[in-house]
Design an enzyme around this catalytic site. Structure first.
Site, PDB file in Angstrom:
ATOM      1  N   ASP A 280       0.884  -1.044  -0.616  1.00  0.00           N
ATOM      2  CA  ASP A 280      -0.020   0.197  -0.013  1.00  0.00           C
ATOM      3  C   ASP A 280       1.030   1.398   0.102  1.00  0.00           C
ATOM      4  O   ASP A 280       1.494   1.259   0.448  1.00  0.00           O
ATOM      5  CB  ASP A 280      -0.672   0.531   0.676  1.00  0.00           C
ATOM      6  CG  ASP A 280      -2.257  -0.936   1.140  1.00  0.00           C
ATOM      7  OD1 ASP A 280      -2.574  -0.857  -0.282  1.00  0.00           O
ATOM      8  OD2 ASP A 280      -2.581  -1.672   2.348  1.00  0.00           O
ATOM      9  N   THR A 281       0.400   1.894  -1.304  1.00  0.00           N
ATOM     10  CA  THR A 281       1.550   2.876  -1.140  1.00  0.00           C
ATOM     11  C   THR A 281       0.583   4.530  -1.226  1.00  0.00           C
ATOM     12  O   THR A 281      -0.506   5.054  -1.521  1.00  0.00           O
ATOM     13  CB  THR A 281       1.816   3.412  -2.618  1.00  0.00           C
ATOM     14  OG1 THR A 281       2.597   1.858  -2.461  1.00  0.00           O
ATOM     15  CG2 THR A 281       2.770   4.011  -2.902  1.00  0.00           C
ATOM     16  N   THR A 282       1.641   6.086  -0.812  1.00  0.00           N
ATOM     17  CA  THR A 282       1.259   7.320  -1.177  1.00  0.00           C
ATOM     18  C   THR A 282       1.272   8.105  -2.373  1.00  0.00           C
ATOM     19  O   THR A 282       2.982   7.285  -2.391  1.00  0.00           O
ATOM     20  CB  THR A 282       0.887   7.831  -0.127  1.00  0.00           C
ATOM     21  OG1 THR A 282      -0.306   8.674  -0.046  1.00  0.00           O
ATOM     22  CG2 THR A 282       1.920   8.208   0.209  1.00  0.00           C
TER      23      THR A 282
END
Length: 529
Positions: free
Chosen positions: A341-343
Site C-alpha cells: 500500500d502506497t501513497t
C-alpha cells in the site's frame, strides 16, 4: 484542474497538500514541499506509508532542464539469507513480521533530496507534520476502512496495538487521532538530521524491535545504508517522452506497455472501446511477464533494460497479441543474449521545478511491527523477494527486492507532467492508461486521472477488473474475446488512485489534479500578503 502561476501540491489528503502549498508560499523548492507532503501523509495515512518504508522520486530541475531519479529503496539485512529462512521452515518469503522487513529508505531519500535541492531547513519542512501528529486529525472515510482492515495484523504486535488501536479498536470516521510518538521522532529528525534515524535513538528503537522478534536487522544494516541517485529510463510515445525509474522498480513495465500499444491505432479505436481495452490488457500481460522474469536489483544481476525497451523488441512481442482472443498464459519473451500500500504525491513550484514522489509500507501497515516509542510501522517490502535461488530476484544479503512503487513523468515541447497512480501491481498498467488518455485521447490531467480504468492484478489467466463506467458494450466485447470481467463500482480502489501536476513553460502556468478515488486534493500555493 487547479490552475495557478504559483506552485501546486497534490496528494491523497487535503492536509498534506495544504502543508506542501504552505511550504511553497514560504519560498520552498518543490522538493521541500514534497517532503512536507510526505511527512504529513505518514501521519494521516499510516497504513499506506511511513518512515519505516521506502521512497522513489523523479525531480525536474527547471534551471538545468535536467531530470534526476532517486532510488530510496532499502536492502535486506546482511544476516537475512535463503538458508536462514529455510532453517526456520519457510518455503516462501513471509509477507508480514520481522523477516519481511528491509532497511527503510525514505528518510535517507529525504536527506538526499533536501541536500541537493532544498531551500528550507528540515525543521521548517517537518513542522506541519509535527503539529498534526501532536494535535491530531479527524479520520477520513477511506482511511477508516483501510485501517479497520488491518486490525488482525495490528493486534498481533503489542506496540502496534498501543499506537494504532487506541481503546483497543481502530479509529472511526471523524474521530481525532493523535500520534505523539511520531511527532517526537520527527522532532529528533528536525534537530539531529537523518542520523537520528540511521545511527541515533530511532535506529536503536528499530534494532531493539528486530531483536525482540528474533530478526536479522542489525545496527550495521542501518548505518551503512543510503539512497542513491539514478538515471531515469525513458521511451517515446507518439511524440511524447515518458520517464520511469530503472529497476529494481516495476516502472520499466509501463514503458514496455507503451511500446506495445504504440503498435496499435489507439486513438481511432476510441477511448475505453473493446479494441482499446483488449490491446491494453494483452500488452500488460506481455510486459509484466518480462518484468517478472528479469527485474531485480541491478547491483546483483544485469537487467537487460535496453533490450526490453527496444522498439524492435516491442514490434516482435506485439505480434503475440491476438486481436480476437484473450491469452490466458503469457510467458517472458526471448531476448538477445546478454554478457512490491502506497501513497503518491507531486509538487511544482512557481519556477517550474517538479517532483514526482511515491512512498510506501508495501502492504497495509507493512510488517505490522512498530518499534517501541517510534510511532511508525516497519515495511514488509522483503515479501517481494523469492526463495528460488536461481531467480534474479532471489533474496540475498544487502540486496534490494523488486519494487512495485513507481513515480512517472512525461514531457513534450514546453510541457512537463509529473504523475503517479498507486496500487501494487496496478501501477504500471495505470501509468500506461494515463499516458494514453493524455496522448491518444486529448484529455487534460484531471480527466486522465478520473477516466474509468481496467486492471489485471494477476500474472496469468484471463481475469480483469473493470470499473462500471466502462461502457457495457465494451465490457461485453471483452467477454466475447475471452476476458473474465470482474465488474467493480464506478470509482474502484482496485484500479488505484493518483495525483498529477503539470507545468506549461510557454505560458508560465502550473496545473494540479487529484483522483476522486482518493480523499485528496491539488492545492495551489497561497499568495501571502
Amino acid at each position: 484542474m487547479v490552475m495557478t502561476t504559483g506552485g501546486v501540491a497534490a496528494s491523497e489528503h487535503p492536509l498534506a497538500s495544504q502543508a506542501g502549498a504552505s511550504i511553497l508560499a514560504k519560498g520552498g523548492h518543490a522538493v521541500d514541499a514534497a517532503i512536507a507532503v510526505n511527512a504529513v501523509m505518514t501521519v494521516v495515512a499510516p497504513m499506506m506509508n511511513g518512515i519505516g518504508g521506502d521512497l522513489f522520486a523523479i525531480v525536474y530541475d527547471a534551471a538545468t532542464q535536467e531530470l534526476h531519479g532517486l532510488n530510496g529503496s532499502g536492502y535486506a539485512p546482511a544476516a537475512l539469507t535463503i538458508d536462514a529462512l529455510r532453517r526456520r521452515g519457510m518455503t516462501t518469503m513471509p509477507q508480514t513480521g520481522i523477516h519481511s522487513v528491509t532497511v527503510p529508505g525514505a528518510v535517507a531519500a529525504w536527506r538526499r533530496l533536501s541536500e541537493r535541492f532544498g531551500r528550507l531547513p528540515l525543521s521548517d519542512v517537518l513542522s506541519p507534520a509535527i503539529q498534526i501528529a501532536d494535535e491530531g486529525f479527524p479520520i477520513p472515510e477511506i482511511t477508516a476502512l483501510e485501517w479497520a482492515g488491518a486490525v488482525p495484523l495490528l493486534r498481533a504486535d503489542a506496540e502496534a496495538t498501543r499506537v494504532y488501536l487506541p481503546d483497543g479498536r481502530p479509529p472511526a470516521v471523524g474521530e481525532v487521532f493523535r500520534n505523539q510518538d511520531l511527532a517526537a521522532s520527527y522532532r529528533a529528525l528536525a534537530l539531529e538530521g537523518c542520523d537520528a534515524f540511521y545511527r541515533g535513538d530511532i535506529a536503536r528503537r528499530i534494532v531493539t524491535c528486530s531483536e525482540r522478534h528474533d530478526g536479522a536487522l542489525a545496527a550495521a544494516d542501518l548505518e551503512t545504508y543510503d539512497a542513491e541517485w539514478v538515471a531515469p529510463l525513458s521511451t517515446t510515445y507518439r511524440g511524447w517522452t515518458v520517464h520511469e525509474l530503472p529497476p529494481n522498480g516495476q516502472g520499466i513495465a509501463a514503458l514496455m506497455m507503451l511500446n506495445l500499444i504504440e503498435q496499435s491505432p489507439m486513438a481511432s479505436y476510441g477511448h475505453n472501446s473493446t479494441e482499446a481495452l483488449h490491446t491494453i490488457i494483452e500488452a500488460k500481460k506481455l510486459a509484466y511477464a518480462d518484468m517478472a522474469r528479469h527485474v531485480c536489483d541491478p547491483a546483483f544481476h544485469l537487467v537487460p533494460a535496453s533490450a526490453l525497451l527496444s522498439k524492435a523488441y516491442a514490434a516482435q512481442r506485439a505480434r503475440d497479441i491476438d486481436p480476437a482472443r484473450a491469452n490466458p498464459d503469457v510467458g517472458a519473451g526471448d531476448l538477445p543474449a546478454r554478457g512490491g500500500d502506497t501513497t503518491y504525491l507531486s509538487a511544482v513550484d512557481r519556477h517550474g521545478n517538479i517532483v514526482s514522489l511515491i512512498q510506501s509500507n508495501f502492504a497495509n501497515f507493512g510488517s505490522g511491527l512498530v518499534p517501541q516509542g517510534a510511532g511508525f510501522a516497519l515495511q514488509s517490502r522483503g515479501g517481494l523477494f523469492t526463495l528460488d535461488s536461481r531467480h534474479p530476484n532471489a533474496l540475498a544479503p544487502r540486496k534490494r527486492p523488486l519494487h512495485t512503487i513507481i513515480p512517472g513523468f512525461m514531457s513534450r515541447g514546453e510541457v512537463r507532467i509529473a504523475f503517479g497512480i498507486m496500487g501494487g501491481w496496478n501501477q504500471s498498467q495505470a501509468h500506461a492508461q494515463f499516458v494514453s488518455n493524455v496522448v491518444d485521447h486529448g484529455m487534460n490531467i484531471q480527466a486522465a486521472l478520473e477516466a474509468a480504468r481496467v486492471t489485471k492484478l494477476t500474472f496469468t489467466g484471463t481475469d480483469v477488473i473493470v470499473e462500471s463506467r466502462v461502457p457495457a458494450e465494451a465490457r461485453e466485447g471483452l467477454e466475447r474475446k475471452g476476458h473474465e470481467v470482474e465488474l467493480q463500482g464506478p470509482f474502484s480502489s482496485l484500479v488505484g488512485g493518483g495525483q498529477s501536476v503539470m507545468r506549461d513553460f510557454a505560458a508560465g502556468v502550473n496545473y494540479g489534479a487529484s483522483d476522486p478515488r482518493k480523499d485528496g486534493a491539488a492545492i495551489p500555493e497561497p499568495f501571502l500578503p
